[in-house]
Design a protein around this motif. Structure first.
Motif, mmCIF file in Angstrom:
data_model
loop_
_atom_site.group_PDB
_atom_site.id
_atom_site.type_symbol
_atom_site.label_atom_id
_atom_site.label_comp_id
_atom_site.label_asym_id
_atom_site.label_seq_id
_atom_site.Cartn_x
_atom_site.Cartn_y
_atom_site.Cartn_z
ATOM 1 N N ASP A 187 0.830 -1.203 0.000
ATOM 2 C CA ASP A 187 0.000 0.000 0.000
ATOM 3 C C ASP A 187 0.864 1.252 0.000
ATOM 4 O OD1 ASP A 187 0.855 -0.561 2.596
ATOM 5 O OD2 ASP A 187 -0.967 0.210 3.525
ATOM 6 N N GLU A 188 2.026 1.195 0.658
ATOM 7 C CA GLU A 188 2.917 2.354 0.681
ATOM 8 C C GLU A 188 3.448 2.669 -0.719
ATOM 9 O OE1 GLU A 188 7.228 3.510 2.566
ATOM 10 O OE2 GLU A 188 5.860 2.322 3.809
ATOM 11 N N GLU A 189 3.886 1.635 -1.438
ATOM 12 C CA GLU A 189 4.365 1.834 -2.812
ATOM 13 C C GLU A 189 3.258 2.380 -3.708
ATOM 14 O OE1 GLU A 189 6.034 -1.616 -4.639
ATOM 15 O OE2 GLU A 189 7.702 -1.735 -3.232
ATOM 16 N N PHE A 190 2.044 1.864 -3.523
ATOM 17 C CA PHE A 190 0.927 2.327 -4.342
ATOM 18 C C PHE A 190 0.622 3.797 -4.071
ATOM 19 C CE2 PHE A 190 -3.817 2.554 -4.981
ATOM 20 C CZ PHE A 190 -3.737 2.733 -6.344
ATOM 21 N N ASN A 191 0.583 4.191 -2.801
ATOM 22 C CA ASN A 191 0.305 5.594 -2.479
ATOM 23 C C ASN A 191 1.407 6.509 -2.994
ATOM 24 O OD1 ASN A 191 -2.275 6.038 -1.064
ATOM 25 N ND2 ASN A 191 -1.479 4.448 0.283
ATOM 26 N N ARG A 209 -9.170 6.418 -1.261
ATOM 27 C CA ARG A 209 -8.461 7.368 -2.127
ATOM 28 C C ARG A 209 -8.756 7.092 -3.594
ATOM 29 N NH1 ARG A 209 -1.949 8.686 -2.308
ATOM 30 N NH2 ARG A 209 -2.175 10.575 -3.562
ATOM 31 N N VAL A 210 -8.736 5.828 -3.993
ATOM 32 C CA VAL A 210 -9.015 5.471 -5.390
ATOM 33 C C VAL A 210 -10.442 5.859 -5.762
ATOM 34 C CG1 VAL A 210 -9.287 3.547 -6.995
ATOM 35 C CG2 VAL A 210 -7.289 3.650 -5.506
ATOM 36 N N ASP A 211 -11.394 5.548 -4.901
ATOM 37 C CA ASP A 211 -12.786 5.899 -5.192
ATOM 38 C C ASP A 211 -12.969 7.408 -5.324
ATOM 39 O OD1 ASP A 211 -13.499 3.239 -5.262
ATOM 40 O OD2 ASP A 211 -14.414 3.228 -3.256
ATOM 41 N N THR A 212 -12.317 8.166 -4.464
ATOM 42 C CA THR A 212 -12.397 9.631 -4.551
ATOM 43 C C THR A 212 -11.791 10.127 -5.861
ATOM 44 O OG1 THR A 212 -12.331 9.865 -2.150
ATOM 45 C CG2 THR A 212 -11.720 11.806 -3.450
ATOM 46 N N LEU A 213 -10.640 9.588 -6.244
ATOM 47 C CA LEU A 213 -10.008 9.991 -7.506
ATOM 48 C C LEU A 213 -10.873 9.614 -8.701
ATOM 49 C CD1 LEU A 213 -6.289 9.067 -6.770
ATOM 50 C CD2 LEU A 213 -7.214 11.374 -7.136
ATOM 51 N N LYS A 214 -11.493 8.445 -8.651
ATOM 52 C CA LYS A 214 -12.347 8.018 -9.767
ATOM 53 C C LYS A 214 -13.529 8.972 -9.945
ATOM 54 C CE LYS A 214 -13.590 3.716 -9.436
ATOM 55 N NZ LYS A 214 -13.815 2.319 -9.026
ATOM 56 N N ILE A 215 -14.029 9.503 -8.870
ATOM 57 C CA ILE A 215 -15.201 10.389 -8.921
ATOM 58 C C ILE A 215 -14.803 11.828 -9.226
ATOM 59 C CG2 ILE A 215 -17.046 11.416 -7.531
ATOM 60 C CD1 ILE A 215 -17.164 8.700 -6.033
ATOM 61 N N ARG A 216 -13.731 12.315 -8.623
ATOM 62 C CA ARG A 216 -13.424 13.750 -8.670
ATOM 63 C C ARG A 216 -12.303 14.165 -9.604
ATOM 64 N NH1 ARG A 216 -14.282 14.633 -2.338
ATOM 65 N NH2 ARG A 216 -16.545 14.627 -2.392
ATOM 66 N N SER A 217 -11.396 13.254 -9.920
ATOM 67 C CA SER A 217 -10.230 13.633 -10.716
ATOM 68 C C SER A 217 -10.578 13.681 -12.205
ATOM 69 C CB SER A 217 -9.094 12.632 -10.488
ATOM 70 O OG SER A 217 -7.989 12.982 -11.268
ATOM 71 N N THR A 218 -10.237 14.796 -12.832
ATOM 72 C CA THR A 218 -10.421 14.905 -14.274
ATOM 73 C C THR A 218 -9.089 14.699 -14.999
ATOM 74 O OG1 THR A 218 -10.144 17.302 -14.179
ATOM 75 C CG2 THR A 218 -12.398 16.431 -14.118
ATOM 76 N N ARG A 219 -8.000 14.911 -14.312
ATOM 77 C CA ARG A 219 -6.672 14.644 -14.844
ATOM 78 C C ARG A 219 -5.762 14.280 -13.701
ATOM 79 N NH1 ARG A 219 -2.098 14.620 -14.623
ATOM 80 N NH2 ARG A 219 -1.966 16.322 -13.211
ATOM 81 N N PRO A 220 -5.303 13.118 -13.631
ATOM 82 C CA PRO A 220 -5.526 12.022 -14.560
ATOM 83 C C PRO A 220 -6.861 11.324 -14.308
ATOM 84 C CG PRO A 220 -4.101 11.266 -12.810
ATOM 85 C CD PRO A 220 -4.353 12.733 -12.574
ATOM 86 N N LEU A 221 -7.366 10.736 -15.349
ATOM 87 C CA LEU A 221 -8.560 9.912 -15.241
ATOM 88 C C LEU A 221 -8.116 8.577 -14.641
ATOM 89 C CD1 LEU A 221 -11.557 9.385 -15.914
ATOM 90 C CD2 LEU A 221 -10.788 8.568 -18.143
ATOM 91 N N VAL A 222 -8.750 8.185 -13.528
ATOM 92 C CA VAL A 222 -8.375 6.940 -12.849
ATOM 93 C C VAL A 222 -9.410 5.872 -13.205
ATOM 94 C CG1 VAL A 222 -7.984 5.825 -10.626
ATOM 95 C CG2 VAL A 222 -7.239 8.186 -10.987
ATOM 96 N N ILE A 223 -8.906 4.770 -13.757
ATOM 97 C CA ILE A 223 -9.779 3.677 -14.182
ATOM 98 C C ILE A 223 -9.327 2.395 -13.504
ATOM 99 C CG2 ILE A 223 -10.596 2.315 -16.138
ATOM 100 C CD1 ILE A 223 -9.924 4.780 -17.902
ATOM 101 N N GLU A 224 -10.270 1.718 -12.871
ATOM 102 C CA GLU A 224 -9.961 0.457 -12.209
ATOM 103 C C GLU A 224 -10.193 -0.691 -13.197
ATOM 104 O OE1 GLU A 224 -11.279 -1.669 -8.048
ATOM 105 O OE2 GLU A 224 -11.641 0.481 -8.328
#
Length: 81
Positions: A26-30, A58-73
Motif C-alpha cells: 500500500d505504501e508503494e501504491f500511495n 483514495r481510489v474511489d475519490t479519484l475516480k469520482i473527482r479527478s479529471t486529470r488524470p482519469l483513474v480507471i480500475e
C-alpha cells in the motif's frame, strides 16, 4: 497512460507500449499515486482491483473527482487460477 498493479498486469500492458509501475504494498501504491498526480504528462491511470483495495477510499475519490488524470480500475489477478 500508466498502469499500476501486479507484475502480470504491468508486463501485459508493457507489451502494448503502456508504461507501468509494479507495486507490492500500500505504501508503494500511495507513492505511485502521489507521483502520478504531480506528473502533468499522465492523463490516464489504470489500477488493478487488487491494488486499488489497498487505498480504496483514495481510489474511489479519484475516480469520482479527478479529471486529470482519469483513474480507471481494471480487473486484477484472479486468485486460485
Amino acid at each position: 497512460m500508466l498502469v499500476s498493479g501486479s507484475e502480470d498486469a504491468v508486463w501485459g500492458f508493457a507489451l502494448a507500449g503502456v508504461r507501468g509501475k509494479v507495486v507490492k504494498s500500500d505504501e508503494e501504491f500511495n507513492q505511485t499515486l502521489d507521483t502520478v498526480l504531480a506528473d502533468n504528462t499522465v492523463d490516464i491511470v489504470l489500477v488493478t482491483e487488487d491494488v486499488a483495495d489497498w487505498a480504496r477510499q483514495r481510489v474511489d475519490t479519484l475516480k469520482i473527482r479527478s479529471t486529470r488524470p482519469l483513474v480507471i480500475e481494471i480487473p486484477g489477478r484472479v486468485v486460485g487460477m
